[in-house]
Design a protein around this motif. Structure first.
Motif, mmCIF file in Angstrom:
data_model
loop_
_atom_site.group_PDB
_atom_site.id
_atom_site.type_symbol
_atom_site.label_atom_id
_atom_site.label_comp_id
_atom_site.label_asym_id
_atom_site.label_seq_id
_atom_site.Cartn_x
_atom_site.Cartn_y
_atom_site.Cartn_z
ATOM 1 N N ALA A 157 -7.654 -5.062 -4.057
ATOM 2 C CA ALA A 157 -7.558 -4.043 -4.723
ATOM 3 C C ALA A 157 -9.043 -3.522 -5.128
ATOM 4 O O ALA A 157 -9.051 -2.317 -4.777
ATOM 5 N N LEU A 158 -9.844 -4.477 -5.182
ATOM 6 C CA LEU A 158 -11.318 -3.913 -5.474
ATOM 7 C C LEU A 158 -11.701 -3.167 -4.127
ATOM 8 O O LEU A 158 -12.490 -2.277 -3.947
ATOM 9 N N CYS A 159 -11.392 -3.681 -2.798
ATOM 10 C CA CYS A 159 -11.838 -3.216 -1.617
ATOM 11 C C CYS A 159 -11.336 -1.983 -1.203
ATOM 12 O O CYS A 159 -11.948 -1.184 -0.929
ATOM 13 N N MET A 160 -10.061 -1.835 -1.833
ATOM 14 C CA MET A 160 -9.351 -0.465 -1.549
ATOM 15 C C MET A 160 -10.289 0.469 -2.334
ATOM 16 O O MET A 160 -10.455 1.744 -1.965
ATOM 17 N N ILE A 161 -10.626 0.401 -3.491
ATOM 18 C CA ILE A 161 -11.371 1.217 -4.349
ATOM 19 C C ILE A 161 -12.522 1.606 -3.846
ATOM 20 O O ILE A 161 -13.076 2.731 -3.589
ATOM 21 N N VAL A 162 -13.441 0.701 -3.426
ATOM 22 C CA VAL A 162 -14.831 0.698 -2.805
ATOM 23 C C VAL A 162 -14.548 1.682 -1.454
ATOM 24 O O VAL A 162 -15.379 2.550 -1.260
ATOM 25 N N LEU A 163 -13.632 1.241 -0.719
ATOM 26 C CA LEU A 163 -13.408 2.239 0.565
ATOM 27 C C LEU A 163 -13.052 3.541 0.216
ATOM 28 O O LEU A 163 -13.489 4.562 1.242
ATOM 29 N N GLY A 164 -12.117 3.650 -0.603
ATOM 30 C CA GLY A 164 -11.877 5.329 -1.012
ATOM 31 C C GLY A 164 -12.921 5.870 -1.503
ATOM 32 O O GLY A 164 -13.266 6.995 -1.149
ATOM 33 N N TYR A 165 -14.114 5.279 -2.084
ATOM 34 C CA TYR A 165 -14.994 6.038 -2.818
ATOM 35 C C TYR A 165 -16.056 6.112 -1.675
ATOM 36 O O TYR A 165 -16.686 7.172 -1.709
ATOM 37 N N LEU A 166 -16.257 5.221 -0.770
ATOM 38 C CA LEU A 166 -17.340 5.269 0.217
ATOM 39 C C LEU A 166 -16.680 6.246 1.319
ATOM 40 O O LEU A 166 -17.439 7.326 1.651
ATOM 41 N N MET A 167 -15.449 6.467 1.542
ATOM 42 C CA MET A 167 -15.019 7.292 2.645
ATOM 43 C C MET A 167 -14.480 8.692 2.004
ATOM 44 O O MET A 167 -13.906 9.492 2.893
ATOM 45 N N GLN A 168 -14.630 8.760 0.726
ATOM 46 C CA GLN A 168 -14.050 9.911 0.008
ATOM 47 C C GLN A 168 -12.765 10.346 0.402
ATOM 48 O O GLN A 168 -12.132 11.395 0.618
ATOM 49 N N PHE B 102 0.894 -1.204 -0.062
ATOM 50 C CA PHE B 102 0.162 0.108 0.276
ATOM 51 C C PHE B 102 0.788 1.415 0.029
ATOM 52 O O PHE B 102 0.697 2.023 -0.653
ATOM 53 N N TRP B 103 1.752 1.308 0.956
ATOM 54 C CA TRP B 103 2.561 2.454 0.975
ATOM 55 C C TRP B 103 3.701 2.557 -0.284
ATOM 56 O O TRP B 103 3.782 3.682 -0.870
ATOM 57 N N ALA B 104 4.358 1.511 -0.832
ATOM 58 C CA ALA B 104 4.969 1.534 -1.956
ATOM 59 C C ALA B 104 4.065 2.008 -3.226
ATOM 60 O O ALA B 104 4.634 2.587 -4.071
ATOM 61 N N ALA B 105 2.802 1.574 -3.299
ATOM 62 C CA ALA B 105 2.084 2.050 -4.498
ATOM 63 C C ALA B 105 1.919 3.512 -4.673
ATOM 64 O O ALA B 105 1.904 4.231 -5.525
ATOM 65 N N PHE B 106 1.616 4.169 -3.234
ATOM 66 C CA PHE B 106 1.578 5.513 -2.959
ATOM 67 C C PHE B 106 2.763 6.220 -3.473
ATOM 68 O O PHE B 106 2.823 7.163 -4.036
ATOM 69 N N ALA B 107 3.735 5.730 -2.731
ATOM 70 C CA ALA B 107 5.071 6.428 -3.014
ATOM 71 C C ALA B 107 5.735 6.375 -4.396
ATOM 72 O O ALA B 107 5.910 7.317 -5.132
ATOM 73 N N GLN C 65 -6.400 7.479 5.210
ATOM 74 C CA GLN C 65 -5.758 6.536 4.162
ATOM 75 C C GLN C 65 -5.304 5.538 4.995
ATOM 76 O O GLN C 65 -5.280 4.319 4.703
ATOM 77 N N PHE C 66 -4.719 5.639 6.215
ATOM 78 C CA PHE C 66 -4.334 4.365 6.883
ATOM 79 C C PHE C 66 -5.417 3.807 7.338
ATOM 80 O O PHE C 66 -5.288 2.515 7.351
ATOM 81 N N LEU C 67 -6.555 4.357 7.804
ATOM 82 C CA LEU C 67 -8.098 3.529 7.763
ATOM 83 C C LEU C 67 -8.175 2.701 6.860
ATOM 84 O O LEU C 67 -8.594 1.489 6.962
ATOM 85 N N VAL C 68 -8.072 3.145 5.659
ATOM 86 C CA VAL C 68 -8.411 2.453 4.225
ATOM 87 C C VAL C 68 -7.588 1.145 4.131
ATOM 88 O O VAL C 68 -7.766 0.145 3.740
ATOM 89 N N CYS C 69 -6.158 1.454 4.321
ATOM 90 C CA CYS C 69 -5.405 0.495 4.325
ATOM 91 C C CYS C 69 -5.247 -0.612 5.149
ATOM 92 O O CYS C 69 -5.351 -1.870 4.988
ATOM 93 N N LEU C 70 -5.739 -0.304 6.539
ATOM 94 C CA LEU C 70 -6.144 -1.117 7.643
ATOM 95 C C LEU C 70 -7.311 -2.033 7.155
ATOM 96 O O LEU C 70 -7.052 -3.429 7.428
ATOM 97 N N VAL C 71 -8.202 -1.390 7.015
ATOM 98 C CA VAL C 71 -9.608 -2.378 6.501
ATOM 99 C C VAL C 71 -9.342 -3.083 5.503
ATOM 100 O O VAL C 71 -9.576 -4.278 5.601
ATOM 101 N N THR C 72 -8.481 -2.598 4.312
ATOM 102 C CA THR C 72 -8.091 -3.397 2.870
ATOM 103 C C THR C 72 -7.314 -4.782 3.466
ATOM 104 O O THR C 72 -7.539 -5.845 3.081
ATOM 105 N N VAL C 73 -6.343 -4.396 4.587
ATOM 106 C CA VAL C 73 -5.428 -5.426 4.838
ATOM 107 C C VAL C 73 -6.238 -6.587 5.684
ATOM 108 O O VAL C 73 -6.291 -7.869 5.331
#
Length: 654
Positions: free
Chosen positions: A99-110, A36-41, A55-63
């Motif tokens: 990856a799909l979970c990350m997209i959905v969480l990012g959309y729902l949590m803005q 997750f960190w490497a993708a953003f970096a 972003q950390f919350l999204v990462c934690l839930v995704t993991v």
């Protein structure tokens, strides 16, 4: 744990299964966070990038969701050292869900998540999760693979691929190279293994440190096995084979059941194929009797006969143990394959005519295959009277019983030693042939046929298992004479020929097999030495492994065997079977010889027996002295006792 000297690896492998799963979960969690960190970096091109709270919350839930998906898909139940392609497919599904979970969480949590980040994250996550497992598998398995014996697999088809896969999972052998017969595939790779042409095998095997060659040829592969073995023999590397595809499909063997070369391979020629339709017609729903059913030939006859679904199969055998063994085996075949054949195991002696006739009448026998005989040349030389009683009188009494019981067909299993015999066994079998030929002329109800073939490989007393045992014991291999030559065939071939002859005979014929070129016994011994990975010990090479020792011809043994007395064999409906109507005698002449032989046998006069065999038009010409053990150790006593018995018989007859 064998083959792993690293103490850390041994400690890890000895951990309880639960602990290993916890380590796997923690490892995946760490690498998913890192991905997750490497993708953003990488996307933001900021090496010191740190996520904000959302972003950390999204990462934690995704993991957490990803770990849950992996658990649900069963990834943590897979043993890493035996990881399969299915496990990697599981990782793909889990990473896609992550990856799909990350997209959905990012959309729902803005939360700010660039569109390319989930793609980069998915790729990195797959690399890390699968890479750690591959790394562990390589660390654990590599020392074990190196410890295994390197083998070359001859045959790059379906059988070869299955074998390579099975050996990789095993603990004994490591596939190192494929050997192909297609020159175009030379220097290619299959499943990561190099492929080389058979023409370059001598050059490349040492390079790959191959210690064993395994034949894994597909059944439809048209390969000259004789030529193949000729190419492999000089390598002095053990050559073994794997079961055929038909055996695998039938569940009779597993692909990794490595075994010594089949006798058919050593024979170096195509086996004889019977005309199944003709044989089936002569056996289907018939009542069949096999004498000597527990012997090597008799038992194979029974195995083949039962699969043609006769109505009943009568097993006639003198040895209680042999009868028990074959009856048990046939009962198993009968049940497993649902053949519905009536099996009748009967103890009996072929010399008891009344017993034979009663059995044939009781079960309505239509075809008799007469395999009961003493066939070992030296043993019959040492036991002349018993050999004559079993081979000559046993055949006569069984044949007369067949005529009296109205049997349709009677087939005698004969031998090439009956042609111009130099031993009692061969002379007794030739006289048995003359008896049947005379009976064929005397009556028309029963069709008599004789089948003559050479040495049977794999039978009791055969040279192949004997040589194999001698090689394993460290030698020497014992051969009677450097120039001794024999025709060979396998037990199934011999049995198929007998069945074929039984179906095409019309009365009094002697059938012989076109057996190709004869085999030099000494050459067969050397071939077996080389194909078992050893060298012959000779005067020129005293450091060799196995010595070939010549012991001299045994009593009654010939250098060369023949299949025909005449030189004008006739063809039959089968391309590999010939027919010879050889010189026969009228029944009156044969009956007189049998009477003389009976009198000589009753008085235990071995010299008189020999004289009758010489006079009986058998062509018997002994190449040595009389070797009967009892006769030679008490000749005068036997003669005196015999004369007394003979005078008693004469007085009683008067």
């Amino acid at each position: 744990m064998r083959g792993n000297s690293n103490p850390l690896i041994r400690v890890f492998l000895n951990l309880p299964r639960l602990h290993k799963r916890v380590i796997s979960v923690l490892s995946d969690a760490f690498f998913l966070f890192f991905a997750f960190w490497a993708a953003f970096a990488l996307r933001l091109e900021q090496q010191n990038w740190l996520p904000n709270y959302d972003q950390f919350l999204v990462c934690l839930v995704t993991v957490v969701v990803t770990i849950g998906v992996f658990i649900k898909l069963g990834l943590y139940r897979a043993v890493i050292r035996y990881l399969s392609d299915k496990a990697f497919l599981t990782i793909v599904y889990g990473v896609m869900a992550s990856a799909l979970c990350m997209i959905v969480l990012g959309y729902l949590m803005q939360v700010f998540i660039p569109r390319s980040v989930p793609i980069i994250y998915g790729a990195l996550a797959f690399m890390f999760v699968s890479g750690t497992r591959l790394g562990v598998r390589m660390i654990v398995n590599h020392p074990k693979q190196r410890a295994k014996e390197a083998v070359a697999i001859v045959g790059a088809g379906e059988t070869g691929m299955q074998l390579a896969s099975a050996l990789e999972q095993g603990t004994e052998y490591r596939p190192a190279v494929f050997v192909t017969f297609d020159r175009a595939n030379h220097k290619s790779t299959i499943n990561g293994l190099p492929v080389m042409s058979i023409n370059h095998i001598a050059k490349h095997l040492p390079k790959h440190r191959v210690q064993r060659i395994l034949l894994a040829l597909d059944e439809d592969t048209k390969i000259d096995r004789k030529k193949l073995l000729k190419q492999l023999e000089p390598l002095s590397i053990p050559v073994q084979t794997v079961p055929s595809m038909s055996e695998l499909v039938a569940g009779q063997a597993r692909i990794n059941d490595i075994r010594d070369l089949e006798i058919e391979d050593l024979l170096g020629r195509d086996p004889v194929r019977p005309d199944s339709a003709v044989v089936a017609k002569s056996l289907y729903q018939k009542s069949v009797m096999v004498t000597g059913a527990g012997g090597s030939i008799g038992s194979e006859l029974c195995r083949q006969i039962i699969r043609h679904r006769p109505r009943s199969l009568v097993l006639f055998e003198q040895s209680e143990f042999s009868l028990y063994a074959i009856e048990r085996e046939l009962s198993s075949i009968n049940q497993i394959e649902g053949l519905g054949v009536e099996l009748h195991p009967l103890l009996g002696n072929v010399n008891h005519r009344r017993r034979c006739e009663t059995v044939m009448r009781a079960f309505g026998v239509q075809t008799v295959y007469h395999a009961a005989a003493y066939k070992h040349v030296p043993l019959v030389e040492h036991n002349v009277i018993e050999g004559i009683q079993n081979n000559v009188f046993g055949t006569w009494h069984t044949a007369e019983a067949a005529v009296a019981a109205g049997v349709e067909r009677f087939v005698l299993i004969s031998t090439d030693k009956a042609v111009r015999p130099t031993n009692v066994m061969g002379a007794s079998k030739r006289l048995a042939e003359l008896v049947l030929q005379a009976l064929a002329q005397r009556q028309q109800k029963t069709v008599f046929s004789m089948v003559r073939f050479g040495n049977v490989l794999g039978s009791s007393g055969s040279v192949v298992p004997l040589f194999r045992d001698q090689i394993r014991d460290g030698g020497p291999i014992t051969v009677t004479h450097p120039d001794i030559i024999r025709y060979f065939m396998t037990i199934p071939e011999a049995s198929q020929l007998v069945l074929q002859a039984g179906s095409i005979g019309v009365g009094g014929e002697v059938f012989v097999l076109d057996m190709g070129e004869p085999v030099k016994i000494a050459d067969l011994a050397r071939k077996m030495i080389h194909l078992m990975g050893l060298e012959e010990k000779t005067e020129d090479d005293p450091s060799g492994d196995i010595e070939v020792v010549y012991t001299g011809l045994r009593p009654g043994e010939k250098l060369f065997e023949e299949l025909l007395i005449g030189d004008d064999p006739q063809g039959t409906s089968h391309p590999r079977i010939m027919m010879a109507r050889e010189v026969s005698l009228a029944w009156e002449q044969v009956e007189e010889f049998l009477s003389q032989l009976q009198r000589a046998s009753q008085t235990f006069d071995c010299s008189a027996v020999i004289e009758v065999l010489k006079n009986a038009k058998t062509g018997y010409a002994p190449n040595g002295d009389l070797e009967d053990l009892v006769w030679c150790n008490g000749q005068s006593d036997i003669a005196a006792a015999g004369q007394q018995d003979d005078s008693k018989v004469r007085r009683l007859s008067v």
